[in-house]
Scaffold this motif. Sequence first.
Motif, PDB file in Angstrom:
ATOM      1  N   ASP A  71       0.859  -1.175   0.059  1.00  0.00           N
ATOM      2  CA  ASP A  71       0.192   0.231   0.318  1.00  0.00           C
ATOM      3  C   ASP A  71       1.284   1.096  -0.065  1.00  0.00           C
ATOM      4  O   ASP A  71       1.890   1.379   0.821  1.00  0.00           O
ATOM      5  N   TRP A  72       0.204   2.109  -0.484  1.00  0.00           N
ATOM      6  CA  TRP A  72       1.298   3.012  -1.004  1.00  0.00           C
ATOM      7  C   TRP A  72      -0.189   4.305  -0.720  1.00  0.00           C
ATOM      8  O   TRP A  72      -0.482   4.796  -1.765  1.00  0.00           O
ATOM      9  N   GLU A  73       0.160   5.523   0.133  1.00  0.00           N
ATOM     10  CA  GLU A  73      -1.065   5.500   0.668  1.00  0.00           C
ATOM     11  C   GLU A  73      -0.587   7.586   1.012  1.00  0.00           C
ATOM     12  O   GLU A  73      -0.284   7.409   2.598  1.00  0.00           O
ATOM     13  N   ALA A  74      -1.059   7.987   0.487  1.00  0.00           N
ATOM     14  CA  ALA A  74      -1.113   9.452   1.366  1.00  0.00           C
ATOM     15  C   ALA A  74      -0.309  10.239   1.409  1.00  0.00           C
ATOM     16  O   ALA A  74       0.368  10.944   2.010  1.00  0.00           O
ATOM     17  N   ASN A  75       0.617  10.008   0.379  1.00  0.00           N
ATOM     18  CA  ASN A  75       2.299  10.307   0.575  1.00  0.00           C
ATOM     19  C   ASN A  75       2.251  11.488  -0.300  1.00  0.00           C
ATOM     20  O   ASN A  75       1.363  12.154  -1.472  1.00  0.00           O
ATOM     21  N   GLY A  76       3.317  12.182   0.142  1.00  0.00           N
ATOM     22  CA  GLY A  76       4.163  12.969  -0.816  1.00  0.00           C
ATOM     23  C   GLY A  76       3.861  12.534  -2.252  1.00  0.00           C
ATOM     24  O   GLY A  76       3.073  13.371  -3.119  1.00  0.00           O
ATOM     25  N   SER A  77       4.653  11.377  -3.135  1.00  0.00           N
ATOM     26  CA  SER A  77       4.904  11.580  -3.574  1.00  0.00           C
ATOM     27  C   SER A  77       4.972  10.130  -4.051  1.00  0.00           C
ATOM     28  O   SER A  77       5.803   9.104  -2.022  1.00  0.00           O
ATOM     29  N   GLY A  78       4.392   9.074  -4.106  1.00  0.00           N
ATOM     30  CA  GLY A  78       4.723   7.168  -4.228  1.00  0.00           C
ATOM     31  C   GLY A  78       6.057   7.031  -4.169  1.00  0.00           C
ATOM     32  O   GLY A  78       7.207   7.443  -4.005  1.00  0.00           O
ATOM     33  N   LEU A  79       6.238   5.717  -5.312  1.00  0.00           N
ATOM     34  CA  LEU A  79       7.294   5.296  -6.432  1.00  0.00           C
ATOM     35  C   LEU A  79       7.880   5.681  -7.443  1.00  0.00           C
ATOM     36  O   LEU A  79       6.892   6.295  -8.748  1.00  0.00           O
ATOM     37  N   ARG A  80       9.135   6.666  -7.064  1.00  0.00           N
ATOM     38  CA  ARG A  80       9.468   7.026  -8.170  1.00  0.00           C
ATOM     39  C   ARG A  80      11.281   6.651  -8.330  1.00  0.00           C
ATOM     40  O   ARG A  80      12.400   6.372  -8.461  1.00  0.00           O
ATOM     41  N   LEU A  81      11.147   6.501 -10.105  1.00  0.00           N
ATOM     42  CA  LEU A  81      12.203   6.071 -10.641  1.00  0.00           C
ATOM     43  C   LEU A  81      13.342   6.799 -11.715  1.00  0.00           C
ATOM     44  O   LEU A  81      12.975   7.521 -11.974  1.00  0.00           O
ATOM     45  N   ASP A  82      14.249   7.153 -11.584  1.00  0.00           N
ATOM     46  CA  ASP A  82      15.287   7.938 -12.177  1.00  0.00           C
ATOM     47  C   ASP A  82      16.343   7.368 -12.519  1.00  0.00           C
ATOM     48  O   ASP A  82      16.934   6.031 -12.578  1.00  0.00           O
ATOM     49  N   GLY A  83      16.606   7.851 -14.165  1.00  0.00           N
ATOM     50  CA  GLY A  83      18.601   7.205 -14.540  1.00  0.00           C
ATOM     51  C   GLY A  83      17.539   5.589 -14.854  1.00  0.00           C
ATOM     52  O   GLY A  83      16.636   5.693 -16.136  1.00  0.00           O
ATOM     53  N   ARG A  84      18.648   4.848 -14.653  1.00  0.00           N
ATOM     54  CA  ARG A  84      17.768   3.526 -15.748  1.00  0.00           C
ATOM     55  C   ARG A  84      17.700   2.591 -14.567  1.00  0.00           C
ATOM     56  O   ARG A  84      17.811   1.553 -15.000  1.00  0.00           O
ATOM     57  N   ALA A  85      16.974   3.099 -13.764  1.00  0.00           N
ATOM     58  CA  ALA A  85      16.270   2.370 -12.729  1.00  0.00           C
ATOM     59  C   ALA A  85      15.366   1.385 -13.373  1.00  0.00           C
ATOM     60  O   ALA A  85      14.333   2.049 -14.146  1.00  0.00           O
ATOM     61  N   ARG A  86      15.369  -0.103 -12.994  1.00  0.00           N
ATOM     62  CA  ARG A  86      14.001  -0.609 -13.514  1.00  0.00           C
ATOM     63  C   ARG A  86      12.761  -1.603 -12.055  1.00  0.00           C
ATOM     64  O   ARG A  86      13.294  -1.124 -10.747  1.00  0.00           O
ATOM     65  N   ALA A  87      11.538  -1.327 -11.966  1.00  0.00           N
ATOM     66  CA  ALA A  87      11.086  -1.282 -11.425  1.00  0.00           C
ATOM     67  C   ALA A  87       9.529  -2.664 -11.643  1.00  0.00           C
ATOM     68  O   ALA A  87       8.861  -2.619 -12.878  1.00  0.00           O
ATOM     69  N   ARG A  88       9.034  -3.461 -10.323  1.00  0.00           N
ATOM     70  CA  ARG A  88       7.893  -4.218 -11.095  1.00  0.00           C
ATOM     71  C   ARG A  88       7.168  -4.805 -10.241  1.00  0.00           C
ATOM     72  O   ARG A  88       7.152  -4.921  -8.640  1.00  0.00           O
ATOM     73  N   LEU A  89       6.023  -4.070 -10.067  1.00  0.00           N
ATOM     74  CA  LEU A  89       4.801  -3.717  -9.716  1.00  0.00           C
ATOM     75  C   LEU A  89       3.909  -4.892  -9.970  1.00  0.00           C
ATOM     76  O   LEU A  89       3.827  -4.511 -10.179  1.00  0.00           O
ATOM     77  N   VAL A  90       3.023  -5.595  -8.380  1.00  0.00           N
ATOM     78  CA  VAL A  90       2.616  -6.423  -8.680  1.00  0.00           C
ATOM     79  C   VAL A  90       1.472  -6.518  -7.933  1.00  0.00           C
ATOM     80  O   VAL A  90       1.604  -6.325  -6.745  1.00  0.00           O
ATOM     81  N   LEU A  91       0.246  -6.351  -7.899  1.00  0.00           N
ATOM     82  CA  LEU A  91      -1.171  -6.015  -7.262  1.00  0.00           C
ATOM     83  C   LEU A  91      -0.840  -4.513  -5.695  1.00  0.00           C
ATOM     84  O   LEU A  91      -1.138  -5.296  -5.153  1.00  0.00           O
ATOM     85  N   SER A  92       0.370  -3.512  -6.705  1.00  0.00           N
ATOM     86  CA  SER A  92       0.308  -2.840  -6.015  1.00  0.00           C
ATOM     87  C   SER A  92      -0.689  -1.842  -5.623  1.00  0.00           C
ATOM     88  O   SER A  92      -1.472  -2.021  -7.158  1.00  0.00           O
ATOM     89  N   ARG A  93      -0.860  -0.846  -4.980  1.00  0.00           N
ATOM     90  CA  ARG A  93      -2.031  -0.266  -4.502  1.00  0.00           C
ATOM     91  C   ARG A  93      -1.684   1.401  -3.610  1.00  0.00           C
ATOM     92  O   ARG A  93      -1.360   1.475  -2.896  1.00  0.00           O
ATOM     93  N   PHE A  94      -1.344   2.079  -5.323  1.00  0.00           N
ATOM     94  CA  PHE A  94      -1.496   3.798  -4.945  1.00  0.00           C
ATOM     95  C   PHE A  94      -2.443   4.602  -4.691  1.00  0.00           C
ATOM     96  O   PHE A  94      -3.906   4.752  -5.563  1.00  0.00           O
ATOM     97  N   ARG A  95      -2.572   5.055  -3.212  1.00  0.00           N
ATOM     98  CA  ARG A  95      -3.658   5.691  -3.121  1.00  0.00           C
ATOM     99  C   ARG A  95      -3.685   7.068  -2.575  1.00  0.00           C
ATOM    100  O   ARG A  95      -2.739   7.346  -1.541  1.00  0.00           O
ATOM    101  N   ALA A  96      -4.522   7.833  -2.845  1.00  0.00           N
ATOM    102  CA  ALA A  96      -4.635   9.414  -1.949  1.00  0.00           C
ATOM    103  C   ALA A  96      -2.733   9.517  -2.175  1.00  0.00           C
ATOM    104  O   ALA A  96      -2.872  11.036  -1.007  1.00  0.00           O
ATOM    105  N   ASN A  97      -2.371   9.753  -3.033  1.00  0.00           N
ATOM    106  CA  ASN A  97      -0.625  10.640  -2.742  1.00  0.00           C
ATOM    107  C   ASN A  97      -1.038  11.976  -3.137  1.00  0.00           C
ATOM    108  O   ASN A  97      -1.803  12.198  -4.165  1.00  0.00           O
ATOM    109  N   GLU A  98      -0.772  13.416  -2.387  1.00  0.00           N
ATOM    110  CA  GLU A  98      -0.215  14.041  -3.288  1.00  0.00           C
ATOM    111  C   GLU A  98       0.582  14.490  -4.634  1.00  0.00           C
ATOM    112  O   GLU A  98      -0.150  15.265  -5.489  1.00  0.00           O
TER     113      GLU A  98
END
Length: 799
Positions: free
Chosen positions: A402-429
Amino acid sequence: MPLTRDGLQSFEVNGDSMRFLLRSGDRVLVRRADPSELRLGDIIVFLKDLKDPVVHRVVWKTGRNGSHMLWTRGDALPRLDAPIPPASLIGKAVAVDRGGRRIDLEASSARWAHWVIGASSSIYFLTEYPERLRAWASSRFRAARRRLRDAVAGLYPLLADQPAAARVRALLVRAFRVLEDDVLARPGVIRGVVHWKGVITLVDDVVVPRGARLTLEPGTVVRTSSDGVGREEFTESIAFGRRRALSGGGRRNIIVFGELVADGTRGGEIRFEGATGVVALGGAVVSLREARFEAPGGAAVRAADFSRVSLTRCRVLGGGVAECGGFSEVRLRAVDSQGGSLAVRLDDDARLFASGVRITEASIGVEAVRNGSVYWRAGAFVRCADAASVAGHSRFRDAASDWEANGSGLRLDGRARARLVLSRFRANEGSGLSLHGRSRAECRGASFSGHRREPALFAADRAQVEATGGSFEANVTAAALVCRARLSGRGGHWRENELALSADDRSRATLVGGAMADNASGARARQSARIDLLGTAFTRQRRACASTEGESRIRVLGGSMCLSAVGVSARDASRLEARSVRLEGNEVAAWCRDDSSLRLDASSILGGGVGLKAEGRARVRARWASLRDVRSSAVFLCGDSRARLEQSSIRGSGAGAEVLGASRLIAKGCRFAGNGVGVWTQNRGGTGLEQGEFVDNEIALKASHGSAALLFDLAMRGQGKAGLFIEDEARVRLSRIDLEGNQNGALVLHRATLDAQACRLARCADTAVWSDHRSTVRLSGGAFDSNKIDVHVERRPSY
């Protein structure tokens, strides 16, 4: 502030706050003084609020090493002044000039009097503020207690390894109760296997060397001594890549090269109080279970140099959880972190495995740089300024967090990689997931909801996102792409967003399947962007299902667009292609304008207000299209637009095609059936019809207001009113036209012109050709068959 002969500053006294010693009109002579030189009872001059000079007596002084705070009071005042910082001090009063007579305040008798008055004021100060009295007494008691324990602990190492001294050791334990219940851990190196229990106070770093093992028993409390030296120690580590401070500002660490075990599952939680932490180096093994860190003054655990750290069911309050680098491995299970600036940081090929970790109110939840790898599962980021930041070539994998009510959720820069499975992003600023600079993310079944300020998913600078399934609900913008970003989506639900999908600045998006419902706008492409929609279902969009502008392009293959204001829209020199698309119940099914182009192949338009609408130099081409039951016009052209219909069917509409102004319509092989007017051209519009048929319309072709029409190889059968209705100086030319079974073949009125070659007019119920006297009709090489009246010319009436 005048100066006297001896260089002293002179101040005139106004007021009665010091009336027992000073009177109004007295002049106080002041010399510069350092706060460390002042004593109890001295009279000083300082600036109140850095503005007005005040003469009062010192009653208390706190601090040392140049950070003194002075407390003052007027002898005739009941209350103390606010604390005075060193910057406000002008100097110390050394004499008083009263009517030409000087009173020396530094004489021995005067000095004793000042001390007595200052001491009484100090007692008043302590009694007025009881908490300060308690703090003063407690500090004195702690200092004495520390000195006693230092003496005892100094004897303990000499006796600990000597069996003959066991009785002396037991006597010390019984007398002072400090060696077992409250151990003062001296700086040094632990040898062999050591067990700690009770209360352990660290006065400096403790090292567990390779081959040694330190075990913390259940209920142990490890804390930092308040009289530590406060210096910074550095250690050289290949993994950290630079000299890094391991302790400073009063922080004390247990530096582990061997093994550290702490298990508070049975017998009570293990606590680390104050600026206390664990550092694992050189392949160390650290296992903490049921531990609690309170304000660790940085990361609770630091790992480097191939070390392995495990934290299970631990809590960290007011600080970070872990900082790891140098091929180290950290495992977190059911860890709860609250507050702090940086919860978890990875560097230099370190790996983090986290399960059930909850990070709350941190400045940064997780930060991974330089090849760090994060494996996160079933965790939570709540009310963090930045939930997670991944840069460099780092990796981040998340499952069901759960990623909830954060200033920002997940941030990727450069050549970063991310894999998200069934993640929940809710009401982030900010954005739930944001990508920058060639980073990549793969989302499977992720959900984004409640982002009302920034896009839920944001990609920029050639970043790439692959989204499979999942949902986007109640966001201001569900997904936004800029600066050549890429989005590949498959399935998923997009509901109640202000804008579902936005692509700008040469970005590209491909969406396969999925459903968009109840959004204000569906997909929008601008600034040379491109969107491909394959089999996507759009329902109840309050504006447009798919719109393109600014030389961008949208291609729609399959799918449906229903019950929306506009199905597809193109403007500003953009292009829109739709193939095998079903557009039903829209106010405008397809709208093209402003030098843009629209191509509609093998698609169907059902119901709604207007089918195809083109204006302002737009270009429309439709092949094998079906337009049925449109209330107004199935095809509506105005401005300077152009439209070409091929092998299409238009049925049951108010008007099959309506051509206005300087617009042009070309239809080849089309069938117009059951319409009010098959083709209506007016206001100097132009129409060319070839190889089609008009069946059961009220009027097959209506030309008016100076318009022109050219018809070849057409069949017009069963028109309810007339096959051709020509009026108001319109011009129509026919070649090889078959008008059969109509109410009237052709009605030519109001100076209109009809030129028919090789046409057949048969079985008209009223008149084959009806013309008034001002119109022109030319018939050549044709035939009339079984009409009630072949040709009728209305003459000018005579009166």
